[in-house]
Design a protein around this motif. Structure first.
Motif, PDB file in Angstrom:
ATOM      1  N   UNK A 146       0.792  -1.231   0.000  1.00  0.00           N
ATOM      2  CA  UNK A 146       0.000   0.000   0.000  1.00  0.00           C
ATOM      3  C   UNK A 146       0.824   1.282   0.000  1.00  0.00           C
ATOM      4  N   UNK A 147       2.094   1.195   0.354  1.00  0.00           N
ATOM      5  CA  UNK A 147       2.902   2.423   0.418  1.00  0.00           C
ATOM      6  C   UNK A 147       4.300   2.154  -0.148  1.00  0.00           C
ATOM      7  N   UNK A 148       4.988   3.228  -0.573  1.00  0.00           N
ATOM      8  CA  UNK A 148       6.375   3.072  -1.034  1.00  0.00           C
ATOM      9  C   UNK A 148       7.266   2.486   0.062  1.00  0.00           C
ATOM     10  N   UNK A 149       7.030   2.878   1.317  1.00  0.00           N
ATOM     11  CA  UNK A 149       7.830   2.322   2.417  1.00  0.00           C
ATOM     12  C   UNK A 149       7.668   0.808   2.507  1.00  0.00           C
ATOM     13  N   UNK A 150       6.409   0.359   2.356  1.00  0.00           N
ATOM     14  CA  UNK A 150       6.158  -1.092   2.414  1.00  0.00           C
ATOM     15  C   UNK A 150       6.836  -1.801   1.250  1.00  0.00           C
ATOM     16  N   UNK A 151       6.825  -1.172   0.075  1.00  0.00           N
ATOM     17  CA  UNK A 151       7.465  -1.790  -1.095  1.00  0.00           C
ATOM     18  C   UNK A 151       8.950  -2.000  -0.804  1.00  0.00           C
ATOM     19  N   UNK A 152       9.563  -0.977  -0.265  1.00  0.00           N
ATOM     20  CA  UNK A 152      10.998  -1.039   0.048  1.00  0.00           C
ATOM     21  C   UNK A 152      11.271  -2.101   1.118  1.00  0.00           C
ATOM     22  N   UNK A 153      10.452  -2.068   2.170  1.00  0.00           N
ATOM     23  CA  UNK A 153      10.687  -3.003   3.283  1.00  0.00           C
ATOM     24  C   UNK A 153      10.467  -4.450   2.841  1.00  0.00           C
ATOM     25  N   UNK A 154       9.412  -4.692   2.073  1.00  0.00           N
ATOM     26  CA  UNK A 154       9.144  -6.067   1.621  1.00  0.00           C
ATOM     27  C   UNK A 154      10.248  -6.543   0.670  1.00  0.00           C
ATOM     28  N   UNK A 155      10.660  -5.659  -0.229  1.00  0.00           N
ATOM     29  CA  UNK A 155      11.740  -6.043  -1.158  1.00  0.00           C
ATOM     30  C   UNK A 155      12.983  -6.437  -0.372  1.00  0.00           C
TER      31      UNK A 155
END
Ligand SMILES: Cc1ncc(COP(=O)(O)O)c(C=O)c1O
Length: 353
Positions: A146-155
């Motif tokens: 849902x957020x750019x932060x989540x994208x970064x953290x999940x990656x």
């Protein structure tokens, strides 16, 4: 050679000249803007058409289901495939890893840790590396972090798992300005951390001709544009003359002055309204409205038509949503200048797993 006029109805036809021009136009547009073209094959589910798209310059294909990948790989499409679905459960992850060994580059998307862990476990079990993109929800409200932060953290979490190789970010469909804002913010997080993001994948036919407004996209995945349909026409992305798929149907009844019944119902046209008012566009009678469908009957309101068909007349309907019509029939008939040139089995029909 069979004449189009001799094809029994209902039948799904594809105008080969229109389709070829659609393939050319999409490829030319994306190439002009330096964006890779990765057509989604769920629209046609026919390997021969996928090969035409690749021959026209596509960098690879997109599949939605493992079963589609299997059919295309069996047909020799083995270079570059993106599977845009969270793959979950051992039967599926095992099939995926078998495919990884058969395709030069097969990547998947994921949007959560459960899927990432299961993919990593399966990749380790099979002794292969798995390339993945993190799916981002940039406004559609379906899958995706849902957020750019989540994208970064999940990656970051997923790339630390054994055998997992981070390839980039993916969304569907491109939304202006949300997609740009989301990707801009996410990409700056990766940049600060020194993590390369080789692939940024956008998608959608209505978003196709504005893909250049998202400068970070390295590739675009569009499916419907190979045929086009009433939904695409409603968005202004194509005209009726660009619609390659038609459902050829016979008027089997004229119960009233204003009603015609076609031999094509929901088992051909599907009941997918797709935000439209009727169930398809009758090419010969543009003012007609397909107002209702039974399984095998299409009810057409002719009130607005000056000319009206009689029993036995044949009409051609552009469906609301061509991708779902594909899944209804065993074969489609490729036609040119009033003749059937090719009959393609819909090889990945029904491949929902
Ligand atoms: C993940 C994904 N990518 C690309 C597409 C292609 O979109 P369109 O059919 O609008 O071209 C779809 C369509 O459903 C999709 O789900």
């Amino acid at each position: 050679m069979t004449a189009l006029a001799d094809l029994d109805t209902p039948v799904v036809t594809v105008d080969l000249d229109i389709m070829r021009e659609n393939i050319r136009r999409v490829q030319a547009h994306l190439a002009r803007h330096g964006i890779g073209n990765r057509p989604h094959i769920k629209t046609h589910k026919i390997p021969e058409i996928g090969k035409m798209q690749i021959a026209a310059g596509a960098t690879g294909i997109t599949c939605q289901k493992l079963g589609e990948v299997e059919v295309f790989v069996d047909a020799g499409v083995t270079d570059d495939i993106l599977l845009t679905f969270n793959i979950l459960g051992e039967p599926k992850t095992d099939r995926l890893m078998t495919l990884v060994k058969r395709v030069r580059r097969l990547a998947v998307v994921l949007d959560n840790d459960v899927v990432a862990q299961a993919l990593s476990d399966a990749a380790a079990r099979h002794g292969v590396d798995l390339h993945f993109l993190v799916e981002c929800d940039t406004g559609f409200g379906r899958t995706g972090v849902q957020t750019p932060d989540e994208a970064f953290a999940l990656a970051r979490r997923a790339m630390r798992l054994p055998r997992m190789r981070f390839d980039g970010l993916m969304t569907f469909p491109n939304r202006d300005p949300n997609t740009r804002d989301f990707f801009d913010a996410a990409l700056s997080l990766f940049k600060q951390a020194g993590i390369p993001v080789p692939v940024v994948s956008g998608g959608g036919t209505p978003a196709l001709f504005t893909a250049q407004n998202f400068p970070m996209l390295t590739e675009h995945r569009a499916g419907t544009c190979v045929y086009n349909d009433a939904m695409v026409v409603s968005t202004g992305t194509a005209g009726w003359e660009n619609c390659a798929m038609r459902v050829r149907a016979t008027v089997v009844s004229r119960p009233t002055a204003t009603r015609a019944i076609l031999d094509a119902g929901s088992k051909v046209l599907t009941s997918d309204l797709y935000f439209m008012k009727g169930y398809g566009h009758v090419m010969e009678y543009p003012e007609a409205a397909i107002t209702a469908l039974s399984e095998e009957h299409g009810t057409v309101d002719l009130s607005a038509c000056a000319e009206r068909p009689k029993v036995g007349d044949v009409v051609h309907v552009v469906p609301n949503h061509c991708c779902v019509v594909t899944n209804m029939v065993d074969e489609v008939y490729g036609v040119r200048n009033g003749a059937v040139e090719v009959v393609w089995p819909v090889a990945a029909r029904g491949k929902i797993r």
